[in-house]
Design an enzyme around this catalytic site. Structure first.
Site, short mmCIF file in Angstrom:
data_model
loop_
_atom_site.label_atom_id
_atom_site.label_comp_id
_atom_site.label_asym_id
_atom_site.label_seq_id
_atom_site.Cartn_x
_atom_site.Cartn_y
_atom_site.Cartn_z
N VAL A 32 1.68 1.95 7.94
CA VAL A 32 3.13 1.97 8.85
C VAL A 32 4.05 2.47 7.50
CG1 VAL A 32 4.95 0.68 9.44
CG2 VAL A 32 2.66 0.10 10.31
N HIS A 58 6.59 -2.24 2.96
CA HIS A 58 6.35 -3.63 3.40
C HIS A 58 5.31 -4.20 2.53
CE1 HIS A 58 3.59 -1.08 5.56
NE2 HIS A 58 2.36 -1.98 5.38
N ASN A 109 0.93 -1.18 -0.04
CA ASN A 109 -0.14 -0.14 0.01
C ASN A 109 0.66 1.20 0.04
OD1 ASN A 109 -2.65 -1.21 0.09
ND2 ASN A 109 -2.13 -1.78 2.32
P1 5GP Z 1 -0.40 -1.27 5.81
O1 5GP Z 1 -1.93 -0.77 5.83
O2 5GP Z 1 0.60 -0.04 6.16
O3 5GP Z 1 -0.16 -1.74 4.13
O4 5GP Z 1 -0.18 -2.33 6.76
C1 5GP Z 1 0.46 -2.22 7.96
C2 5GP Z 1 0.46 -3.59 8.49
O5 5GP Z 1 1.24 -3.76 9.77
C3 5GP Z 1 -0.92 -4.13 9.21
O6 5GP Z 1 -1.58 -5.21 8.48
C4 5GP Z 1 -0.83 -4.28 10.59
O7 5GP Z 1 -1.47 -5.29 11.01
C5 5GP Z 1 0.88 -4.78 10.50
N1 5GP Z 1 1.43 -4.10 11.80
C6 5GP Z 1 1.38 -2.74 12.50
N2 5GP Z 1 2.15 -2.76 13.59
C7 5GP Z 1 2.91 -4.15 13.48
C8 5GP Z 1 3.63 -4.52 14.76
O8 5GP Z 1 4.09 -3.94 15.71
N3 5GP Z 1 4.10 -5.74 14.48
C9 5GP Z 1 3.65 -6.44 13.16
N4 5GP Z 1 4.19 -7.64 13.15
N5 5GP Z 1 2.72 -6.12 12.53
C10 5GP Z 1 2.29 -5.01 12.51
#
Ligand code: 5GP
Ligand code: ZN
Length: 118
Positions: free
Chosen positions: A97, A101, A88
């Site tokens: 985040v 990723h 994303n």
């Molecule tokens: P985004 O919406 O930015 O693409 O996805 C962020 C992802 O990071 C989410 O699926 C969320 O659950 C995961 N996430 C956020 N904080 C942490 C964390 O501290 N540890 C882990 N393992 N995943 C996280």
């Protein structure tokens, strides 16, 4: 290492997580809030805010991310059934985040690629 970045802290071992793979370029760990039976995040060890900050010069790390993702899919038993690999970028994509990723998702039918009603 970017201070206050949760994924930099996970990569550095300063924050607990379920790390499945790590080498000199990339780290893979289970998403804390899994949206599918297999939900793994594959990240470069170097901090980039998002895919928008990556380019030609990052080909080696991006290639490693693809290779590691495919290995994890085999290890997790979803290589045959299929999987989704996505990142994303920014607000409309729902990025939360800001350390780039890649989500590896699988283990059940994943539904449409994007929400078609909004
Ligand atoms: P985004 O919406 O930015 O693409 O996805 C962020 C992802 O990071 C989410 O699926 C969320 O659950 C995961 N996430 C956020 N904080 C942490 C964390 O501290 N540890 C882990 N393992 N995943 C996280
Ligand atoms: Zn970071």
């Amino acid at each position: 290492m970017t201070t206050n970045c949760v994924f930099c802290k996970i990569i550095a071992g300063e924050m607990p997580s379920d790390i499945l793979y790590q080498d000199e370029l990339v780290t893979a760990f289970r998403d804390i809030n899994p949206r599918a039976p297999v939900h793994i995040l594959v990240v470069p060890n170097r901090h980039y805010d998002s895919l928008a900050d990556m380019g030609d010069e990052d080909g080696v790390v991006l290639g490693r991310i693809v290779a590691v993702t495919n290995k994890l899919a085999r290890d997790e038993g979803i290589a045959e059934s299929g999987y989704r690999f996505l990142t994303n970028v920014g607000r409309h994509a729902g990025q939360v985040v800001f350390h780039v990723h890649f989500h590896l998702l699988g283990g059940r039918p994943l539904g449409p690629m994007v929400m078609t009603r909004w």
